[in-house]
Scaffold this active site. Structure first.
Site, PDB file in Angstrom:
ATOM      1  N   LYS A  16     -33.368 -51.452  17.748  1.00 37.68           N
ATOM      2  CA  LYS A  16     -33.653 -50.308  17.075  1.00 37.68           C
ATOM      3  C   LYS A  16     -32.593 -49.719  16.059  1.00 37.68           C
ATOM      4  CE  LYS A  16     -34.403 -47.674  20.521  1.00 37.68           C
ATOM      5  NZ  LYS A  16     -33.820 -48.345  21.691  1.00 37.68           N
ATOM      6  N   ARG A  91     -37.903 -39.464  22.930  1.00 38.43           N
ATOM      7  CA  ARG A  91     -38.119 -40.448  24.083  1.00 38.43           C
ATOM      8  C   ARG A  91     -38.714 -39.877  25.419  1.00 38.43           C
ATOM      9  NH1 ARG A  91     -32.826 -42.684  22.605  1.00 38.43           N
ATOM     10  NH2 ARG A  91     -32.007 -44.292  24.092  1.00 38.43           N
ATOM     11  N   ARG A 130     -22.541 -56.360  22.767  1.00 35.97           N
ATOM     12  CA  ARG A 130     -22.714 -55.374  21.809  1.00 35.97           C
ATOM     13  C   ARG A 130     -21.256 -54.670  21.449  1.00 35.97           C
ATOM     14  NH1 ARG A 130     -27.239 -51.081  20.929  1.00 35.97           N
ATOM     15  NH2 ARG A 130     -26.577 -50.059  22.951  1.00 35.97           N
ATOM     16  N   ARG A 163     -19.532 -49.476  23.895  1.00 35.05           N
ATOM     17  CA  ARG A 163     -20.217 -48.313  24.127  1.00 35.05           C
ATOM     18  C   ARG A 163     -19.769 -48.083  25.604  1.00 35.05           C
ATOM     19  NH1 ARG A 163     -25.761 -47.417  21.288  1.00 35.05           N
ATOM     20  NH2 ARG A 163     -26.077 -46.339  23.416  1.00 35.05           N
ATOM     21  N   ARG A 174     -30.171 -46.836  32.501  1.00 27.54           N
ATOM     22  CA  ARG A 174     -30.850 -46.463  31.224  1.00 27.54           C
ATOM     23  C   ARG A 174     -32.362 -47.405  31.126  1.00 27.54           C
ATOM     24  NH1 ARG A 174     -26.906 -48.706  27.066  1.00 27.54           N
ATOM     25  NH2 ARG A 174     -28.209 -47.580  25.385  1.00 27.54           N
TER      26      ARG A 174
HETATM   27  P1  AMP Z   1     -28.928 -44.902  21.935  1.00 27.02           P
HETATM   28  O1  AMP Z   1     -27.824 -44.794  21.233  1.00 27.02           O
HETATM   29  O2  AMP Z   1     -30.458 -44.586  21.302  1.00 27.02           O
HETATM   30  O3  AMP Z   1     -29.173 -45.688  23.301  1.00 27.02           O
HETATM   31  O4  AMP Z   1     -28.778 -43.278  22.785  1.00 27.02           O
HETATM   32  C1  AMP Z   1     -27.448 -43.301  23.641  1.00 27.02           C
HETATM   33  C2  AMP Z   1     -27.627 -41.944  24.612  1.00 27.02           C
HETATM   34  O5  AMP Z   1     -27.935 -40.893  23.923  1.00 27.02           O
HETATM   35  C3  AMP Z   1     -28.815 -42.025  25.465  1.00 27.02           C
HETATM   36  O6  AMP Z   1     -28.822 -42.800  26.529  1.00 27.02           O
HETATM   37  C4  AMP Z   1     -29.233 -40.773  25.913  1.00 27.02           C
HETATM   38  O7  AMP Z   1     -28.232 -40.236  26.836  1.00 27.02           O
HETATM   39  C5  AMP Z   1     -28.679 -40.127  24.474  1.00 27.02           C
HETATM   40  N1  AMP Z   1     -30.058 -40.007  23.679  1.00 27.02           N
HETATM   41  C6  AMP Z   1     -30.239 -40.339  22.586  1.00 27.02           C
HETATM   42  N2  AMP Z   1     -31.476 -39.991  21.888  1.00 27.02           N
HETATM   43  C7  AMP Z   1     -31.961 -39.162  22.917  1.00 27.02           C
HETATM   44  C8  AMP Z   1     -33.208 -38.559  23.015  1.00 27.02           C
HETATM   45  N3  AMP Z   1     -34.382 -38.756  22.038  1.00 27.02           N
HETATM   46  N4  AMP Z   1     -33.540 -37.550  24.016  1.00 27.02           N
HETATM   47  C9  AMP Z   1     -32.702 -37.520  24.970  1.00 27.02           C
HETATM   48  N5  AMP Z   1     -31.451 -38.036  25.015  1.00 27.02           N
HETATM   49  C10 AMP Z   1     -31.099 -39.114  24.053  1.00 27.02           C
END
Ligand code: AMP
Length: 220
Positions: A16, A91, A130, A163, A174
């Site tokens: 994404k 989400r 990654r 990360r 996750r």
């Molecule tokens: P990502 O980079 O999209 O994988 O997001 C990393 C982390 O940020 C996720 O595992 C959540 O802890 C938090 N996060 C990102 N977007 C959201 C969202 N829309 N709602 C809740 N937590 C989020």
């Protein structure tokens, strides 16, 4: 609001973030990657960052009210008038309902939601390799798309890092969170007639072209 108005939906590792960057360049729209915004907030130790850090570390979702405020503020910035690409938001169903209300207030709505599909083995392979740039957030893969500059970013020269939440135990968590809280959004958007299923396997350009075609062909 004119221009592209899409959500990228899919499990961690679906691509994404990479696609959001490509679509931003192609459509000159604003990219709202909530994970990136949160990581910046954590780095800068803002009040949001201080609250969000422990959830991110555990692979849990940050509470809806914090996320909705973050996105509502970002959507009102002037670059979003040319359209937006949402990556990682919504989400949860509650976030999706809030997004509908936000867009309604702005006199607009979603054009399409891309559900990006990749097999679980591919997800694990992608996330374990990654590497992310500490400076500009560019995304690399140790084997599939290494930086030409080695352990630094080929675009901005900042160091690359893995990360914290890409460690295997957190990835499993996750994925469980995705299945229980985010996957229901596929039906939410299918019922509204705007879901577009996209095969997320292949080169980044192939996947981008599938998205662009899905926008055009269906007149979305
Ligand atoms: P990502 O980079 O999209 O994988 O997001 C990393 C982390 O940020 C996720 O595992 C959540 O802890 C938090 N996060 C990102 N977007 C959201 C969202 N829309 N709602 C809740 N937590 C989020």
């Amino acid at each position: 609001m004119e221009g592209i108005r899409v959500v990228l939906l899919g499990p961690p590792g679906a691509g994404k973030g990479t696609q959001a960057k490509l679509l931003r360049q192609k459509f000159d729209a604003c990219q709202i990657s909530t994970g990136d915004l949160l990581r910046e907030a954590v780095q800068e130790k803002t009040p949001l960052g201080e609250k969000a850090a422990e959830y991110i570390e555990r692979g849990a979702l940050v509470p809806d009210d914090l996320m909705v405020d973050l996105v509502a503020n970002r959507l009102q910035e002037s670059d979003c008038l040319r359209g937006f690409i949402l990556d990682g938001f919504p989400r949860t169903v509650a976030q999706a309902q809030s997004l509908d209300r936000m867009l309604d207030t702005l006199g607009t709505g979603l054009q399409a939601v891309f559900s990006v599909q990749v097999p679980r083995e591919t997800i694990i392979e992608r996330l374990s390799g990654r590497r992310t740039c500490q400076g500009c957030g560019a995304i690399y893969h140790r084997t599939f798309s290494p930086s030409k500059a080695g352990s630094t970013c080929e675009r901005c020269n900042a160091p690359l890092y893995q990360r914290e939440d890409d460690r295997e135990e957190t990835v499993q968590k996750r994925l469980v969170v995705y299945d229980s809280q985010t996957a229901p959004l596929v039906d939410y958007y299918r019922e509204r007639g705007i879901l577009r299923e996209i095969d997320g396997v292949g080169t980044t350009e192939d996947v981008r072209d599938r998205m662009v075609r899905a926008l055009g062909e269906r007149g979305a």
